[in-house]
Design a protein around this motif. Structure first.
Motif, PDB file in Angstrom:
ATOM      1  N   LEU A  25       5.585  -8.596 -12.238  1.00 16.61           N
ATOM      2  CA  LEU A  25       5.896  -7.589 -11.218  1.00 16.61           C
ATOM      3  C   LEU A  25       4.821  -6.515 -11.165  1.00 16.61           C
ATOM      4  O   LEU A  25       4.411  -6.078 -10.085  1.00 16.61           O
ATOM      5  N   LEU A  26       4.330  -6.061 -12.338  1.00 18.64           N
ATOM      6  CA  LEU A  26       3.276  -5.046 -12.395  1.00 18.64           C
ATOM      7  C   LEU A  26       1.988  -5.580 -11.771  1.00 18.64           C
ATOM      8  O   LEU A  26       1.312  -4.873 -10.996  1.00 18.64           O
ATOM      9  N   ALA A  27       1.646  -6.843 -12.057  1.00 15.05           N
ATOM     10  CA  ALA A  27       0.445  -7.458 -11.482  1.00 15.05           C
ATOM     11  C   ALA A  27       0.567  -7.549  -9.964  1.00 15.05           C
ATOM     12  O   ALA A  27      -0.395  -7.274  -9.231  1.00 15.05           O
ATOM     13  N   GLU A  28       1.751  -7.915  -9.476  1.00 13.26           N
ATOM     14  CA  GLU A  28       1.980  -7.991  -8.027  1.00 13.26           C
ATOM     15  C   GLU A  28       1.833  -6.618  -7.383  1.00 13.26           C
ATOM     16  O   GLU A  28       1.226  -6.472  -6.323  1.00 13.26           O
ATOM     17  N   GLN A  29       2.372  -5.597  -8.025  1.00 16.57           N
ATOM     18  CA  GLN A  29       2.256  -4.232  -7.513  1.00 16.57           C
ATOM     19  C   GLN A  29       0.792  -3.809  -7.448  1.00 16.57           C
ATOM     20  O   GLN A  29       0.354  -3.245  -6.444  1.00 16.57           O
ATOM     21  N   GLN A  30       0.031  -4.079  -8.501  1.00 15.45           N
ATOM     22  CA  GLN A  30      -1.392  -3.722  -8.522  1.00 15.45           C
ATOM     23  C   GLN A  30      -2.152  -4.454  -7.420  1.00 15.45           C
ATOM     24  O   GLN A  30      -3.028  -3.884  -6.758  1.00 15.45           O
ATOM     25  N   ARG A  31      -1.821  -5.733  -7.195  1.00 16.53           N
ATOM     26  CA  ARG A  31      -2.463  -6.513  -6.135  1.00 16.53           C
ATOM     27  C   ARG A  31      -2.176  -5.906  -4.762  1.00 16.53           C
ATOM     28  O   ARG A  31      -3.064  -5.784  -3.918  1.00 16.53           O
ATOM     29  N   LEU A  32      -0.933  -5.496  -4.538  1.00 13.21           N
ATOM     30  CA  LEU A  32      -0.562  -4.896  -3.253  1.00 13.21           C
ATOM     31  C   LEU A  32      -1.261  -3.554  -3.049  1.00 13.21           C
ATOM     32  O   LEU A  32      -1.735  -3.242  -1.950  1.00 13.21           O
ATOM     33  N   PHE A  33      -1.344  -2.738  -4.111  1.00 12.61           N
ATOM     34  CA  PHE A  33      -2.053  -1.458  -4.011  1.00 12.61           C
ATOM     35  C   PHE A  33      -3.532  -1.688  -3.693  1.00 12.61           C
ATOM     36  O   PHE A  33      -4.110  -0.986  -2.854  1.00 12.61           O
ATOM     37  N   ALA A  34      -4.156  -2.671  -4.345  1.00  7.50           N
ATOM     38  CA  ALA A  34      -5.573  -2.954  -4.110  1.00  7.50           C
ATOM     39  C   ALA A  34      -5.789  -3.396  -2.659  1.00  7.50           C
ATOM     40  O   ALA A  34      -6.742  -2.956  -2.000  1.00  7.50           O
ATOM     41  N   GLY A  35      -4.905  -4.244  -2.148  1.00  4.26           N
ATOM     42  CA  GLY A  35      -5.015  -4.677  -0.758  1.00  4.26           C
ATOM     43  C   GLY A  35      -4.871  -3.524   0.213  1.00  4.26           C
ATOM     44  O   GLY A  35      -5.610  -3.419   1.205  1.00  4.26           O
ATOM     45  N   ALA A  36      -3.950  -2.621  -0.046  1.00  2.15           N
ATOM     46  CA  ALA A  36      -3.763  -1.451   0.827  1.00  2.15           C
ATOM     47  C   ALA A  36      -4.993  -0.554   0.772  1.00  2.15           C
ATOM     48  O   ALA A  36      -5.443  -0.027   1.796  1.00  2.15           O
ATOM     49  N   ARG A  37      -5.554  -0.375  -0.437  1.00  7.79           N
ATOM     50  CA  ARG A  37      -6.752   0.454  -0.594  1.00  7.79           C
ATOM     51  C   ARG A  37      -7.905  -0.142   0.204  1.00  7.79           C
ATOM     52  O   ARG A  37      -8.636   0.584   0.904  1.00  7.79           O
ATOM     53  N   GLU A  38      -8.103  -1.464   0.139  1.00  9.46           N
ATOM     54  CA  GLU A  38      -9.182  -2.135   0.883  1.00  9.46           C
ATOM     55  C   GLU A  38      -8.999  -1.968   2.386  1.00  9.46           C
ATOM     56  O   GLU A  38      -9.959  -1.701   3.105  1.00  9.46           O
ATOM     57  N   ARG A  39      -7.781  -2.136   2.854  1.00  5.59           N
ATOM     58  CA  ARG A  39      -7.528  -1.975   4.297  1.00  5.59           C
ATOM     59  C   ARG A  39      -7.812  -0.559   4.737  1.00  5.59           C
ATOM     60  O   ARG A  39      -8.361  -0.321   5.814  1.00  5.59           O
ATOM     61  N   LEU A  40      -7.457   0.415   3.924  1.00 11.10           N
ATOM     62  CA  LEU A  40      -7.694   1.815   4.246  1.00 11.10           C
ATOM     63  C   LEU A  40      -9.184   2.108   4.300  1.00 11.10           C
ATOM     64  O   LEU A  40      -9.660   2.754   5.229  1.00 11.10           O
ATOM     65  N   GLN A  41      -9.932   1.601   3.320  1.00  9.10           N
ATOM     66  CA  GLN A  41     -11.375   1.844   3.289  1.00  9.10           C
ATOM     67  C   GLN A  41     -12.076   1.113   4.418  1.00  9.10           C
ATOM     68  O   GLN A  41     -13.032   1.615   5.003  1.00  9.10           O
TER      69      GLN A  41
END
Length: 165
Positions: A136-152
């Protein structure tokens, strides 16, 4: 049957100027009864306006008798809430065993559909909780990274981050 009772007992919108939506003080809303009658009659048949009023009063009287009988059954069991069993028993006692059987069949079908929906929901909820805490923690980190990339990639700030201007 219970849906019909709920539909008939719903307050109807009233037009204060024309008096539309008027109903008898002892019966059900005439507009609702008239609509049900119209839906059940063949298209080539019509009714007089006082038929809806009479049916409204009759249905109201029937519901009063039914709830009174069901209330007596609930009181005899020292219950404060009427249940389906009380209403079905009242129908049988008032001489409507066929209607009680039909209502019971509809109730069982509804309960079956509700139970199936609950089982599906429980199954979905159980499937989501089969992941370990690390997964679950790995999935959360993956989702945060994807959101960060989309924002940048968009080159902007997150919504609401700029504050009021």
């Amino acid at each position: 049957f219970f849906k019909l009772i709920n539909f008939l007992m719903e307050p109807e919108p009233r037009d204060s100027e024309s008096g539309a939506g008027a109903s008898s003080s002892d019966g059900l809303p005439r507009a609702a009864v008239a609509k049900l009658v119209k839906e059940r009659l063949p298209p080539h048949l019509r009714t007089k306006p006082d038929v809806a009023a009479l049916l409204s009063e009759m249905a109201g009287e029937f519901l009063q008798m039914l709830t009174s009988e069901a209330n007596e059954a609930a009181s005899a069991e020292k219950k404060k809430t009427l249940s389906e069993a009380h209403l079905l028993g009242a129908l049988r006692k008032l001489g409507y065993p066929q209607l009680a059987a039909e209502c019971e069949a509809v109730g069982e079908a509804e309960h079956g559909a509700q139970a199936a929906a609950k089982a599906r929901k429980r199954k979905l909820k159980g499937a989501a909780s089969t992941l370990s805490t690390e997964e679950l923690l790995a999935e959360q980190q993956r989702l945060f990274a994807g959101a960060r990339e989309r924002l940048q990639a968009g080159g902007g700030e997150p919504p609401g981050a700029a504050g009021p201007k």
